[in-house]
Write a protein that holds these residues in place. Structure first.
Motif, short mmCIF file in Angstrom:
data_model
loop_
_atom_site.label_atom_id
_atom_site.label_comp_id
_atom_site.label_asym_id
_atom_site.label_seq_id
_atom_site.Cartn_x
_atom_site.Cartn_y
_atom_site.Cartn_z
N CYS A 83 4.14 0.91 0.91
CA CYS A 83 2.91 -0.24 1.10
C CYS A 83 3.36 -1.57 0.63
O CYS A 83 3.14 -2.57 1.00
CB CYS A 83 1.65 0.12 0.46
SG CYS A 83 0.84 1.49 1.29
N CYS A 113 -2.39 2.57 0.68
CA CYS A 113 -2.70 2.56 -0.82
C CYS A 113 -2.47 1.13 -1.33
O CYS A 113 -3.37 0.77 -2.60
CB CYS A 113 -2.21 3.65 -1.48
SG CYS A 113 -0.54 3.48 -2.07
N HIS A 114 -1.52 0.45 -1.03
CA HIS A 114 -1.18 -0.86 -1.66
C HIS A 114 -0.63 -0.44 -2.93
O HIS A 114 -0.34 -1.56 -3.68
CB HIS A 114 -2.22 -1.67 -1.64
CG HIS A 114 -2.72 -2.00 -0.37
ND1 HIS A 114 -2.13 -2.67 0.65
CD2 HIS A 114 -4.08 -1.77 0.35
CE1 HIS A 114 -2.80 -2.57 1.72
NE2 HIS A 114 -3.99 -2.13 1.49
N ASN A 115 -0.44 0.61 -3.50
CA ASN A 115 0.17 1.02 -4.73
C ASN A 115 1.47 1.87 -4.58
O ASN A 115 1.34 2.92 -5.44
CB ASN A 115 -0.77 1.37 -5.67
CG ASN A 115 -0.38 1.11 -7.30
OD1 ASN A 115 0.41 0.25 -7.55
ND2 ASN A 115 -0.91 2.13 -8.09
N CYS A 116 2.09 1.81 -3.58
CA CYS A 116 3.57 2.89 -3.62
C CYS A 116 4.26 1.55 -2.91
O CYS A 116 4.18 0.68 -2.42
CB CYS A 116 3.06 3.93 -2.64
SG CYS A 116 3.22 3.74 -0.97
N CYS A 139 2.98 5.26 3.93
CA CYS A 139 2.25 5.08 2.66
C CYS A 139 2.52 6.63 1.97
O CYS A 139 1.80 7.62 2.64
CB CYS A 139 0.85 4.93 2.68
SG CYS A 139 -0.27 5.07 1.17
N ARG A 140 2.91 6.67 0.68
CA ARG A 140 3.14 7.90 0.26
C ARG A 140 1.89 8.54 -0.38
O ARG A 140 1.88 9.72 -0.30
CB ARG A 140 4.18 7.80 -1.07
CG ARG A 140 5.48 7.24 -0.51
CD ARG A 140 6.58 7.60 -1.67
NE ARG A 140 7.56 6.66 -1.52
CZ ARG A 140 8.76 6.95 -0.72
NH1 ARG A 140 8.81 8.02 0.01
NH2 ARG A 140 9.58 6.23 -0.56
N ARG A 141 1.02 7.70 -0.80
CA ARG A 141 -0.17 8.55 -1.17
C ARG A 141 -0.95 9.03 0.00
O ARG A 141 -1.65 10.10 -0.10
CB ARG A 141 -1.36 7.18 -1.69
CG ARG A 141 -2.22 7.91 -2.75
CD ARG A 141 -3.03 6.73 -3.48
NE ARG A 141 -2.04 5.63 -4.06
CZ ARG A 141 -1.60 5.75 -5.30
NH1 ARG A 141 -1.90 6.85 -6.04
NH2 ARG A 141 -0.66 4.97 -5.81
ZN ZN Z 1 0.85 3.30 -0.18
#
Ligand code: ZN
Ligand code: ADP
Length: 593
Positions: free
Chosen positions: A393, A387-390, A370-372
């Motif tokens: 993910c 984060c489920h937004n990268c 995960c990048r975040r």
């Molecule tokens: Zn992520």
């Protein structure tokens, strides 16, 4: 009692038009009102300004605001004036007669806030001893630290402020400060007891994505096609590339323009203006662009080149999605950029420090998790949840036994005498018969075409992973040639196993941006038109009238009378009186049509 929460929430609504405080704002304001020094670390767009503007309104005297950016000062003063809060700025670019006028107002006690560049502070000091000061705010406080990435020598002289005004609260603000920088700020400003307010750096609405920098223009065209009529920024390293990319975009019908240090100040402010009003929704810029621009509806930020550190990257992507709606952050990553950026550090005094920051940037670009999490941990926030937004993910990598593949890569590198860079190694492995390959006679070596069924991009990924695992070494200062380490020899001759990951194909191209974020796009457009015409009449940037979040709120809730209009975010008493009827009229007309 001034500092009870009822009073300050009332002031927040009547003067700024907001009905609730954002995270940390209230606590910071209360500290300042109690006379405490504070250090606030809050991401861009988090709402730092209100934290010192509101106490400035409540406390007797004038607040002195140290701010490094002249353009930003003017915007802030415009916004304050639009809410009928008396404010002014002095700086060297302003006519001395204008500056004198400001000094006069200051002495007459007519200003609640005075903005000043640190360089102009010595000129101001004689005046300060004659007036009442309410508080001292230091904006962009990371500029004080040589550990920060934006060091400004004039900031280091600010330490005397506490000596000279020991009773006045000093409030330092920054959007980027790692631990070392935070410590430096507090020490140099002489505010060892400052209350530290650290907001989360997470901007959950920013989608994070990294792609290999192959065929970037093509990728950009596809990306933009999937996001029609949106506004965004493309950051590049050089002036030339800004112009080249802008030209290509314009040729394809996009309203784009290049922005760089070679333009005059006048040209630059014109471009900013057109960007803010969406007349030119796409800007292709060097990093000089965007400081202090408060544009809510930036839907994407593309990095055509690798940024030189994570602070800069995060600040730049932070210009997207300030209205809280989704924004895409797309970074193109290539080794060529790493080589280039390393070269830039050659003459720097703090070269080692800069290289270390660049390495962290590279690790982010090469992350397989995960990048975040990588980003937030960089800023000292301990986060472990995905984060489920990268991109990672959304499409987690598949791991596989890469021993055989790694052996083939190592063997090709050995046969190329460890003289070639990633691109050529891949070409040879895939059996590409291009001019350079043939010229060097590489079609005759034994490993030629040994991985012809693996895609170029996958191979590039595997090689990056092998570098990160210490199997290969890349010599940046020798044209990026690849060498084998002792670990590579174990893989080649002792059958040591290797685990590699395949990144899933990017899916974002098909992710069409949904303009339906606004309940009523037609009304929203009418409200924007009205805003633009008022802004032109008053000769101020459009966001000074209302920001996009306010217009969106109007389009969503469609107020029918003054009472309902008052509840719109960003509508305080002054704006209600000044603009209420005009906007209500447009909304009413729209409902009838
Ligand atoms: Zn992520
Ligand atoms: P920063 O300086 O931290 O980047 P700003 O002070 O410019 O952020 O604020 C960013 C945006 O958020 C501005 O448009 C501002 O008007 C808005 N804002 C600030 N506080 C609030 C609040 N409590 N509620 C709603 N909007 C807010």
């Amino acid at each position: 009692m001034v500092n009870n929460s009822v009073t300050i929430s009332n002031l927040l609504k009547t003067h700024f038009g907001y009905s609730t405080f954002r995270f940390n704002q209230e606590a910071i304001i209360n500290d300042i009102l109690e006379g405490k020094d504070v250090l606030t670390i809050m991401p861009t767009g988090g709402g730092k300004s209100v934290c010192y503007q509101l106490p400035a309104l409540l406390l007797p005297g004038t607040a002195i605001v140290i701010s490094p950016l002249i353009a930003l000062m003017k915007d802030q003063v415009d916004v304050l004036s639009s809410n009928a809060i008396p404010a002014a700025f002095i700086n060297s670019s302003q006519d001395s007669s204008l500056n004198n006028l400001v000094f006069k107002k200051l002495q007459e006690g007519k200003l609640k806030l005075l903005y000043v560049a640190p360089e102009s502070l010595p000129n101001l000091l004689p005046h300060l001893s004659k007036i009442e000061i309410s508080l001292i705010a230091v904006d962009e406080a990371h500029c004080i630290s040589s550990w920060g990435h934006d060091f400004r020598p004039a900031y280091t002289q600010l330490g005397y402020l506490k000596e000279q005004f020991p009773q006045k609260p000093i409030a330092a603000f920054t959007a980027t400060a790692d631990k070392a920088t935070q410590h430096d700020i507090v020490t140099q400003l002489n505010i060892p007891k400052a209350e530290i307010h650290l907001s989360s750096f997470d901007r959950a609405n920013l989608f994070l994505e990294v792609r290999p920098a192959n065929n970037r223009m093509n990728q950009i065209f596809n990306f933009l096609e999937a996001r029609p009529n949106t506004s965004g920024i493309i950051y590049c390293l050089s002036r030339n590339s800004t112009e080249m990319i802008a030209k290509k975009l314009i040729k394809s019908g996009y309203k784009a323009i290049a922005y760089h240090a070679g333009l005059t100040a006048e040209q630059r402010s014109e471009i900013q203006e057109k960007f803010i009003t969406d007349e030119t929704p796409v800007i292709v810029a060097t990093i000089a662009f965007g400081m202090g621009i408060d544009k809510g509806n930036v839907r994407w930020v593309i990095h055509y080149n690798l940024p030189k550190n994570i602070e800069g990257y995060y600040q730049e992507i932070g210009r997207g999605g300030r209205d809280g709606l989704p924004s895409d952050s797309l970074l193109f990553y290539s080794y060529a950029d790493v080589v280039q950026l390393r070269k830039f550090t050659d003459d720097a005094a703090n070269k080692e420090y800069q290289i270390a920051k660049l390495n962290r940037m590279q690790q982010y670009a090469e992350a397989l998790s995960c990048r975040r999490i990588v980003l937030l941990n960089y800023f000292g926030e301990q986060v472990t949840e995905n984060c489920h937004n990268c991109d990672i993910c959304k499409a987690p990598p598949h791991y596989f036994d890469g021993t055989l593949l790694a052996q083939k890569v190592c063997s090709a590198i050995a046969r190329l005498q460890e003289q070639e860079s990633t691109g050529m190694v891949i070409d040879v492995l895939r059996g590409a018969k291009n001019a350079l390959v043939l010229e060097k006679g590489y079609q005759n070596i034994k490993t030629f075409g040994i991985l012809k069924n693996t895609s170029w991009l996958d191979l590039q990924q595997y090689i990056i992973q092998m570098i990160n695992q210490g199997i290969l070494e890349i010599r940046f200062h020798e044209k990026g040639r690849l060498l084998l380490t002792s670990l590579a020899k174990k893989i080649l001759f002792e059958n040591k196993s290797v685990r590699l990951a395949t990144l899933q194909k990017q899916i974002t191209e098909k992710k069409v941006y949904e303009p339906k974020a606004y309940v009523d796009a037609a009304l929203f457009q009418k409200l924007r038109d009205l805003r633009l015409s008022i802004a032109k009449e008053e000769n101020v940037p459009a966001f000074v009238i209302f920001n996009d979040a306010s217009l969106k709120d109007m389009a969503d809730r469609q107020p029918r009378n003054v009472v309902e209009f008052q509840n719109i975010s960003g509508v305080g008493s002054v704006k209600l009186e000044k603009f209420g009827s005009q906007f209500l009229e447009v909304i009413a007309e729209h409902q009838e049509s």
